[in-house]
Design a protein around this motif. Structure first.
Motif, mmCIF file in Angstrom:
data_model
loop_
_atom_site.group_PDB
_atom_site.id
_atom_site.type_symbol
_atom_site.label_atom_id
_atom_site.label_comp_id
_atom_site.label_asym_id
_atom_site.label_seq_id
_atom_site.Cartn_x
_atom_site.Cartn_y
_atom_site.Cartn_z
ATOM 1 N N SER A 1 70.215 -10.483 -97.463
ATOM 2 C CA SER A 1 70.785 -10.107 -98.969
ATOM 3 C C SER A 1 70.452 -8.820 -99.483
ATOM 4 C CB SER A 1 70.319 -11.255 -100.067
ATOM 5 O OG SER A 1 68.988 -11.036 -100.102
ATOM 6 N N SER A 2 70.977 -8.341 -100.350
ATOM 7 C CA SER A 2 70.744 -6.964 -100.776
ATOM 8 C C SER A 2 69.317 -6.952 -101.663
ATOM 9 C CB SER A 2 71.911 -6.334 -101.696
ATOM 10 O OG SER A 2 71.954 -7.371 -102.692
ATOM 11 N N GLN A 3 68.875 -8.329 -101.964
ATOM 12 C CA GLN A 3 67.807 -8.360 -103.077
ATOM 13 C C GLN A 3 66.634 -8.543 -101.855
ATOM 14 O OE1 GLN A 3 67.445 -12.053 -105.042
ATOM 15 N NE2 GLN A 3 65.854 -11.478 -106.385
ATOM 16 N N ASP A 4 66.777 -8.928 -100.895
ATOM 17 C CA ASP A 4 65.541 -8.912 -99.826
ATOM 18 C C ASP A 4 65.413 -7.753 -99.386
ATOM 19 O OD1 ASP A 4 64.945 -11.431 -100.178
ATOM 20 O OD2 ASP A 4 66.016 -12.291 -98.514
ATOM 21 N N LYS A 5 66.675 -6.667 -99.000
ATOM 22 C CA LYS A 5 66.421 -5.349 -98.528
ATOM 23 C C LYS A 5 65.773 -4.550 -99.485
ATOM 24 C CE LYS A 5 70.900 -5.460 -95.854
ATOM 25 N NZ LYS A 5 72.358 -4.926 -95.918
ATOM 26 N N THR B 1 64.900 -8.037 -92.582
ATOM 27 C CA THR B 1 65.332 -6.914 -93.075
ATOM 28 C C THR B 1 65.280 -5.754 -92.225
ATOM 29 O OG1 THR B 1 63.396 -6.514 -94.202
ATOM 30 C CG2 THR B 1 64.971 -7.475 -95.464
ATOM 31 N N ASP C 1 72.406 -9.333 -91.846
ATOM 32 C CA ASP C 1 72.384 -10.656 -92.371
ATOM 33 C C ASP C 1 71.447 -11.026 -93.600
ATOM 34 O OD1 ASP C 1 74.095 -10.978 -90.175
ATOM 35 O OD2 ASP C 1 72.469 -11.458 -88.815
#
Length: 73
Positions: free
Chosen positions: A46-50, A38, A44
């Motif tokens: 996902s928005s969830q990990d961000k 992140t 690269d």
């Protein structure tokens, strides 16, 4: 309001005096949680990990910096 949750490492001071150690600690903790990309290659991720990484990082900021972040966001 005081931060009641236990921090994994010292929060970033408003003066920035502990930035280098804070940055290293944050990077290591994000890597350990599988969220290192992140901050290394965010395109690269996902928005969830961000979002998880942002929550973690905000948790480790001085309260005044959190307020400043909200005004920018």
């Amino acid at each position: 309001m005081a931060n009641l949750a236990k921090l994994e490492f010292e929060a970033l001071d408003i003066s920035g005096r502990n930035y280098l150690s804070w940055r290293l600690d944050a990077e290591m903790h994000l890597d350990a949680q599988g969220l290192g990309d992140t901050i290394k290659s965010p395109q690269d991720v996902s928005s969830q990990d961000k979002a998880k990484a942002m929550i973690f990082l905000r948790h480790h900021l001085h309260d005044s910096l959190k307020t400043e972040y909200l005004t920018v966001k």
